[in-house]
Design a protein around this motif. Structure first.
Motif, PDB file in Angstrom:
ATOM      1  N   ALA A  85       0.838  -1.213   0.000  1.00  0.00           N
ATOM      2  CA  ALA A  85       0.000   0.000   0.000  1.00  0.00           C
ATOM      3  C   ALA A  85       0.870   1.259   0.000  1.00  0.00           C
ATOM      4  O   ALA A  85       0.389   2.351   0.331  1.00  0.00           O
ATOM      5  CB  ALA A  85      -0.926  -0.006   1.213  1.00  0.00           C
ATOM      6  N   ASP A 137      -7.704  -2.959   4.166  1.00  0.00           N
ATOM      7  CA  ASP A 137      -8.586  -1.810   3.926  1.00  0.00           C
ATOM      8  C   ASP A 137      -8.083  -0.576   4.674  1.00  0.00           C
ATOM      9  O   ASP A 137      -8.088   0.537   4.139  1.00  0.00           O
ATOM     10  CB  ASP A 137     -10.027  -2.125   4.380  1.00  0.00           C
ATOM     11  CG  ASP A 137     -10.661  -3.222   3.520  1.00  0.00           C
ATOM     12  OD1 ASP A 137     -10.103  -3.519   2.438  1.00  0.00           O
ATOM     13  OD2 ASP A 137     -11.695  -3.793   3.943  1.00  0.00           O
ATOM     14  N   GLU A 153      -5.115   0.834   2.902  1.00  0.00           N
ATOM     15  CA  GLU A 153      -5.479   1.524   1.666  1.00  0.00           C
ATOM     16  C   GLU A 153      -6.107   2.880   1.966  1.00  0.00           C
ATOM     17  O   GLU A 153      -5.869   3.857   1.257  1.00  0.00           O
ATOM     18  CB  GLU A 153      -6.435   0.651   0.833  1.00  0.00           C
ATOM     19  CG  GLU A 153      -5.719  -0.555   0.248  1.00  0.00           C
ATOM     20  CD  GLU A 153      -6.614  -1.483  -0.561  1.00  0.00           C
ATOM     21  OE1 GLU A 153      -6.112  -2.136  -1.485  1.00  0.00           O
ATOM     22  OE2 GLU A 153      -7.835  -1.549  -0.249  1.00  0.00           O
ATOM     23  N   SER A 161      -4.555   1.749  -3.714  1.00  0.00           N
ATOM     24  CA  SER A 161      -5.147   0.409  -3.728  1.00  0.00           C
ATOM     25  C   SER A 161      -4.059  -0.631  -3.968  1.00  0.00           C
ATOM     26  O   SER A 161      -3.210  -0.455  -4.841  1.00  0.00           O
ATOM     27  CB  SER A 161      -6.172   0.282  -4.859  1.00  0.00           C
ATOM     28  OG  SER A 161      -7.215   1.160  -4.635  1.00  0.00           O
ATOM     29  N   THR A 212      -2.564  -3.784  -5.505  1.00  0.00           N
ATOM     30  CA  THR A 212      -2.817  -4.553  -6.724  1.00  0.00           C
ATOM     31  C   THR A 212      -2.032  -5.857  -6.660  1.00  0.00           C
ATOM     32  O   THR A 212      -1.141  -6.014  -5.814  1.00  0.00           O
ATOM     33  CB  THR A 212      -2.321  -3.782  -7.964  1.00  0.00           C
ATOM     34  OG1 THR A 212      -0.896  -3.635  -7.853  1.00  0.00           O
ATOM     35  CG2 THR A 212      -2.971  -2.405  -8.067  1.00  0.00           C
TER      36      THR A 212
END
Ligand code: BJ8
Length: 423
Positions: A87, A187, A190, A196, A198
């Protein structure tokens, strides 16, 4: 330098207290580390890192922040660095190994709290930890009762505490909890960074963290040699710096030391003579600058050949499978990897005993010193059956219980001496 002083002031450190801390730290490093003989040249890198532990490394972290990265601090090896890196954030360890501001601490925590927890509070209350003050998020975790409850109080001292729940049983339900918590953490990361995660960034992060663990695996394997090519003190330092340093630079530096140690082994060169009694240390983590036990052991005619500890092999031993192609698959691999960590907060915890015995065999240890911090229930409780099992297997074991003070050094030295004579 003046630059560092203004950096520390801006971070809100108490300069006078901080000077005192650095003074003590510098002196201890001189007396314990630089006094050793025949150190690998590659340790020069770690000497530099330690001399700049509150200087250059903090400047680097602040530069990263200026460039838009976030800094995350943690107190436990269950906080997955892979997710933090993916992140676009940097993880630093916050556990500390020195007493500070004890009177203030004991107004917030019971006296019979382990030194590691007290130290974390002392560094906050005494305003002497630039890592803590640089962190955009501080992650606590529900492990032992001491830490779990202490975070409730820490929440009143910092405004960016995130608490992760952790399982206590190695069962499907426990794994499901870990997975849910790692998803929640993903979460949270992020939203902290606005980035986000990946499949690409996660794969890269897994590779980076695996590489740094693999470098330590390589270092550990070289410690099997007799004579030992590196002291336990120096190997512990590498394991401690693992938590602070830039990951890639750390990996390169450890690998460079390993190249040097391979040559030493070939030339049958060691830091101690051949047949020096070999000790495995098992138990509580030893955070910087807690060098007390290895200092005692290695000035008493023995060499430490491994650490069964979170600042050591318990923390670094398994790699994360990097073959997954989706974020989901890689998160599963991360859960699998961390779920194997055999911290004494798990019940029952037979894997830890197996690992200790495995390490004794792998590193050809003559005996085990179980290192327990006073008031640490999980490890002190476990040390009794561990000792019993080792003795049944005819592996000598010495159970020590201590804290960060220097008051018991003489007494510990006497006990270690008697133990080493048996080996
Ligand atoms: S995974 S060992 S880093 S919790 S010494 S604070 S246990 S009373 S440190 Fe740990 Fe994570 Fe487990 Fe590892 Fe409590 Fe004991 Fe103190 Fe401790």
């Amino acid at each position: 330098s003046e630059d560092y002083r203004s950096m520390w002031t801006e971070l809100g450190l108490d300069l006078e207290a901080h000077d005192a801390l650095l003074g003590v730290l510098g002196q201890a490093y001189q007396d314990i580390y630089l006094a050793q003989k025949d150190r690998p040249e590659g340790m020069g890198y770690f000497d530099f890192v330690m001399s700049e532990v509150h200087g250059l490394r903090i400047k680097e972290l602040l530069d990263e922040k200026t460039a838009g990265r976030k800094i995350v601090g943690s107190y436990c090896v269950f906080v997955p660095e892979e997710i933090v890196l993916a992140a676009n954030a940097t993880l630093v360890g916050l556990c500390s190994g020195a007493d500070f501001a004890t009177e203030d601490v004991e107004r917030l925590l019971p006296r019979n709290t382990c030194a590691l927890i007290k130290s974390a509070f002392g560094f906050k209350l005494g305003k002497v930890c630039p890592y803590l003050e640089s962190a955009d998020m501080i992650v606590g975790e529900n492990t032992c009762d001491g830490k779990k409850k202490a975070y409730e109080s820490l929440a009143g001292l910092v405004d960016n505490l995130y608490v992760m729940d952790l399982p206590q049983v190695k069962h499907e339900n426990g794994r499901a909890l870990l997975k849910a918590e790692y998803n929640r953490f993903k979460d949270a990361m992020e939203s902290l960074t606005g980035v986000s995660i990946t499949a690409d960034s996660l794969k890269q992060a897994i590779r980076t963290v695996n590489a740094k663990r693999a470098a330590l695996h390589r270092l550990s394997a070289l410690r099997k040699a007799d004579p030992a090519p590196i002291s336990g003190l120096d190997a512990l330092l590498a394991n401690q710096v693992f938590f602070y340093d830039n990951p890639t630079r750390f990996t390169d530096s450890v690998n460079k030391i390993c190249d040097e140690l391979e040559k030493r082994i070939e030339a049958e060169q060691g830091v101690f003579p051949e047949k020096t009694p070999r000790v495995l240390v098992a138990g509580c983590p030893q955070a910087v600058p807690n060098w007390k036990l290895p200092m005692i052991v290695e000035t008493t005619g023995a060499v430490i050949v491994g650490e069964e500890s979170c600042v050591g092999e318990r923390g670094t031993r398994n790699l994360t499978d990097e073959s997954g192609e989706t974020v989901e698959a890689m998160l599963d691999a991360i859960v699998d990897r961390y779920f194997k960590v055999d911290c004494a907060i798990f019940t029952p915890n037979p894997d830890r005993l197996d690992h200790i015995q495995q390490m004794v065999a792998d590193y050809r240890a003559d005996g085990v010193i179980h290192y327990g911090l006073q008031f640490c229930q999980p490890y002190l409780m476990e040390s009794i059956p561990v000792e019993k099992a080792l003795e049944e297997a005819q592996i000598p074991c010495l159970r020590l219980e201590t804290d960060y003070s220097m008051e018991d050094v003489g007494q510990l030295k006497t006990r270690v001496e008697a133990f080493v004579e048996l080996l």
